[in-house]
Motif scaffolding. Sequence first.
Motif, mmCIF file in Angstrom:
data_model
loop_
_atom_site.group_PDB
_atom_site.id
_atom_site.type_symbol
_atom_site.label_atom_id
_atom_site.label_comp_id
_atom_site.label_asym_id
_atom_site.label_seq_id
_atom_site.Cartn_x
_atom_site.Cartn_y
_atom_site.Cartn_z
ATOM 1 N N LEU A 21 -0.099 -0.758 1.462
ATOM 2 C CA LEU A 21 -0.836 -0.647 2.721
ATOM 3 C C LEU A 21 -0.181 0.377 3.646
ATOM 4 O O LEU A 21 -0.877 1.125 4.358
ATOM 5 N N GLU A 79 -8.843 -3.442 -3.894
ATOM 6 C CA GLU A 79 -9.193 -4.455 -2.892
ATOM 7 C C GLU A 79 -9.541 -3.798 -1.567
ATOM 8 O O GLU A 79 -10.480 -4.221 -0.865
ATOM 9 N N LYS A 80 -8.791 -2.751 -1.207
ATOM 10 C CA LYS A 80 -9.011 -2.051 0.056
ATOM 11 C C LYS A 80 -10.077 -0.961 -0.066
ATOM 12 O O LYS A 80 -10.351 -0.255 0.918
#
Length: 312
Positions: free
Chosen positions: A19, A49-50
Amino acid sequence: MKLGLDISGGDFAPRANVLGAILALEQLPDDVELVLIGREDEIRSILKEKEFVSDRISVVNAPDIITMEDHPTRAIPQKPNSSISVGFELLAQKKIDSFASTGNTGAMLVGSMYKVNAIPGVIRPCITSVLPIVNGQNSIILDVGSNADCKPDVLYQFASLGSIYAKSVMNIDNPRVGLLNIGEEEGKGNLLTQTAYKLMKGSEDFNFVGNIEGRDLFTGKADVVVCDGFTGNIVLKQAEGMYSITKELGIKDNYLDRFNYENYGGTPILGVNSDVIIGHGISNDIAVKNMMCLAHDVASSELTKKIKEAFK
């Protein structure tokens, strides 16, 4: 420019590191690529996922992890497929321009010494920490832990390394270098600081302004504060502890907030042949982002090249 990031190191790996890399790309120039080094399936899972897709990110698989409990000297040869070992191999082969990690600090120091080596002439590479100054600017202190025992000539070199860093990365024209001591007078201190003072006095390698005391660390009396790693680490941990106390007490202050480690991300190892950045083990995504921004600033400043020229 390619910046390598250890995804497996740190208390909140791999998620915080991935992240943080995503956040960093939002601030870094378009010509900067991040090379994420760690367990490929974990990295790609978080990216998916992001819903983050970018040609500025590449992944290098490194299935093993050097933990905080691993012995620094033995860890790298025993775990050649770890993220730290692979990162240093890429750095040594010049496939990345810098390597950053929030993992085992000892392993990062050992890897720096044995994979990319110290710059010829540098006795002991060292690490720094930022000292927030009340006027809004910053000073640095070095060493803060990599060299607990030092000789006077080592402190002299710390002064040179810190001065070059302050000029190159902090953009201070003529950094003032102070020696941390128990008094301002020339004869104060133990044998180490007394002898170091004599070496530094009148030096043409840096702008030595004399001894400074602990009460002056955050007043801006010096841009570069020199001490042995034992003393410097105590100063660093005391500052971190006081910041934690202010947060627990609910004290809100713009100056005190500048002691938050997240703001700085990490520190370069000064005196080795490539750009190596060490971050805090408890780094979150914000701290990782700032670590990668620092890695870019250090690489862009050609800091390592300037240190090599100074130590020829």
